[in-house]
Design an enzyme around this catalytic site. Structure first.
Site, mmCIF file in Angstrom:
data_model
loop_
_atom_site.group_PDB
_atom_site.id
_atom_site.type_symbol
_atom_site.label_atom_id
_atom_site.label_comp_id
_atom_site.label_asym_id
_atom_site.label_seq_id
_atom_site.Cartn_x
_atom_site.Cartn_y
_atom_site.Cartn_z
ATOM 1 N N LYS A 40 8.599 1.681 -10.393
ATOM 2 C CA LYS A 40 7.412 1.127 -9.736
ATOM 3 C C LYS A 40 6.250 1.051 -10.714
ATOM 4 C CE LYS A 40 4.350 3.297 -7.227
ATOM 5 N NZ LYS A 40 3.619 4.054 -6.181
ATOM 6 N N ASP A 59 6.298 -0.364 -3.507
ATOM 7 C CA ASP A 59 5.609 0.823 -2.994
ATOM 8 C C ASP A 59 5.915 0.941 -1.502
ATOM 9 O OD1 ASP A 59 4.072 -1.135 -1.775
ATOM 10 O OD2 ASP A 59 2.157 -0.209 -2.320
#
Length: 260
Positions: free
Chosen positions: A130, A148
């Site tokens: 991420k 996310d």
């Protein structure tokens, strides 16, 4: 029968791309909400954003970035001093540990420079896929999908995926959306998750994606209660885009706290 239950793979791709276009129209202001001026600053800010809001991180980083300007500065930092600066972000001891180790490894293996390759980034302390994709997309211009909590929730609600694993979601969405759009798609989905499609009660009746979303009806579908759920500085613009009277949006919506 649930909407789009008999959707074919090509039908899903077409709907996903239409949804992406609607998101682009709905959130023309979408951008990375973490403040930074260098790739290292963005990597640090993204590490700090875990379990807190971007707003809180942006309150802390000016002091942090003034004191620590390079990988060498992070490597040589006094732990107690850094912990005190990071305390407001939560989990400050673990985050301090990550930044100290990040600085040290950058100095040791990369000449103090943050690399611009995914495999090298994910090998660094505190940086997973991420964070790596945030850095690649926003600091280096390399398309990346940032999965996310908002992106995971919304792509499942959109019926693009039926997955909780972030890596699997990343690859499934990558197959639906053109690569050139990955970075901005991530921002737009996150904006939508923070401002419209909330985890507990999405504003379905004030959502521009109503016609293409199989989860329409998860939240209130009537205009008045839905409009009250919109958040952010463009809350009234979001209502107008969805065909809802902007006067139904309370003035406090612009200042409402957004989900991290």
């Amino acid at each position: 029968m649930k909407r789009f239950a008999r959707e074919t793979p090509i039908g899903l791709k077409r709907r996903a791309r239409k949804t992406a276009r609607l998101l682009a129209e709905t959130h023309p202001d979408a951008h990375c909400e973490l403040d930074f001026s260098t790739p290292l600053e963005l990597a640090v800010a993204t590490i700090l954003s875990a379990q807190t809001t971007d707003v809180r991180v942006n309150q802390v980083t000016p002091r942090l970035f003034l004191k620590y300007r390079s990988a060498a500065d992070y490597a040589a930092a006094d732990r107690a001093e850094m912990e005190e600066i990071l305390r407001p972000t939560g989990f400050f001891r673990a985050k301090t540990d990550s930044l100290l180790k990040l600085g040290a490894l950058l100095e040791e293996k990369h000449g103090g420079v943050l690399p611009d390759k995914l495999d090298e980034l994910v090998a660094l302390p505190g940086i997973g896929r991420k964070t790596a994709n945030v850095v690649l997309g926003n600091a280096f211009g390399v398309p990346g999908i940032t999965v996310d909590t908002h992106f995971r929730r919304l792509t499942n609600r959109f019926g693009w995926v039926h997955e909780d694993d972030p890596v699997k979601i990343e690859f499934l969405v990558a197959d639906l959306i053109e690569k050139r759009d990955w970075t901005m798609l991530s921002h737009r989905v996150i904006f939508h998750g923070r401002r419209v499609c909330h985890s507990r009660k999405p504003a379905c009746g004030a959502c521009t994606l109503a016609a293409v979303c199989p989860s329409y009806g998860t939240g209130p579908t009537e205009a008045a209660p839905a409009a009250k759920l919109l958040k952010g500085p463009r809350a009234r613009d979001l209502a107008v885009a969805a065909g809802v009277d902007p006067e139904l949006v309370p003035a406090s919506a612009a200042l409402a706290a957004e989900e991290p």
